[in-house]
Design an enzyme around this catalytic site. Structure first.
Site, short mmCIF file in Angstrom:
data_model
loop_
_atom_site.label_atom_id
_atom_site.label_comp_id
_atom_site.label_asym_id
_atom_site.label_seq_id
_atom_site.Cartn_x
_atom_site.Cartn_y
_atom_site.Cartn_z
N ASP A 19 -0.61 -6.31 8.95
CA ASP A 19 0.69 -6.43 8.28
C ASP A 19 1.65 -7.01 9.31
O ASP A 19 2.52 -6.32 9.84
CB ASP A 19 1.15 -5.06 7.78
CG ASP A 19 2.46 -5.14 7.00
OD1 ASP A 19 2.89 -6.26 6.65
OD2 ASP A 19 3.06 -4.08 6.76
N CYS A 53 4.54 -10.50 4.02
CA CYS A 53 5.87 -10.63 3.42
C CYS A 53 6.31 -12.08 3.37
O CYS A 53 7.43 -12.38 2.97
CB CYS A 53 6.89 -9.80 4.21
SG CYS A 53 7.09 -10.35 5.92
N GLU A 102 0.59 -1.03 17.66
CA GLU A 102 1.98 -1.41 17.37
C GLU A 102 2.71 -1.64 18.68
O GLU A 102 2.48 -0.93 19.65
CB GLU A 102 2.66 -0.30 16.56
CG GLU A 102 4.13 -0.45 16.35
CD GLU A 102 4.54 -1.75 15.67
OE1 GLU A 102 5.50 -2.37 16.15
OE2 GLU A 102 3.90 -2.15 14.68
#
Length: 168
Positions: free
Chosen positions: A99, A126, A46
């Site tokens: 993601d 998304c 991340e």
């Protein structure tokens, strides 16, 4: 809604004892942690330092002793992903979870994962447009698209999350 989304992703990952999850764009580790078992090795990447700190704390609170989180850009295939991938061990027993933000995956990361012959990629998205674009990039590199599942986490809006399995 998040619980449903993560349970679908976990079902698609089908991680067993001794397997490794490589969670790219892991945020605070929620998806990887939700599907990891105590015998699972979890490696998360991340870019936001505070999210990495939260991911480490979340793994600790969930009793995962085989979880490692690294701060860096998951799309930077020249350095960080190589370093994180080195922690995974047997790549035949590694499942990749992505993601990404709305912009989707960098083409370099798609090519890199294919070059490393990652057997299974679970893609949580998304944005249907970038998901379609990225899946189209994976297909000629030897990946079959399976199990596309939309999840309506935002009723009465045009937004939808999706989970896709990509199998080499």
């Amino acid at each position: 809604g998040a619980e449903l989304l993560y349970s679908i992703a976990a079902e698609r990952a089908a991680v067993g004892a001794g397997d490794t999850l490589l969670d790219l764009y892991c945020g605070i580790g929620t998806i990887g942690i939700s599907m990891a078992k105590t015998e699972t090795h979890l490696v998360g990447v991340e870019i936001v330092p505070s999210a990495v700190a939260c991911a480490k704390e979340n793994a600790k609170r969930n009793g995962l002793t085989r979880a490692e989180f690294y701060c860096g850009d998951a799309g930077d295939v020249s350095s960080l992903v190589d370093n994180a991938l080195a922690k995974c061990g047997d790549l035949d027993r590694t499942t990749v979870i992505v993601d990404p933000p709305r912009k989707g995956l960098d083409a370099a990361l798609v090519r890199y994962l294919a070059q490393k012959q990652m057997k299974k990629i679970v893609y949580v998205s998304c944005d249907p447009d970038t998901l379609a674009r990225d899946c189209a990039q994976f297909r000629p590199l030897g990946y079959e698209i399976r199990n596309v599942t939309p999840v309506d986490m935002f009723p009465r809006t045009g937004h939808v999350e999706s989970v896709v399995s990509l199998i080499r």
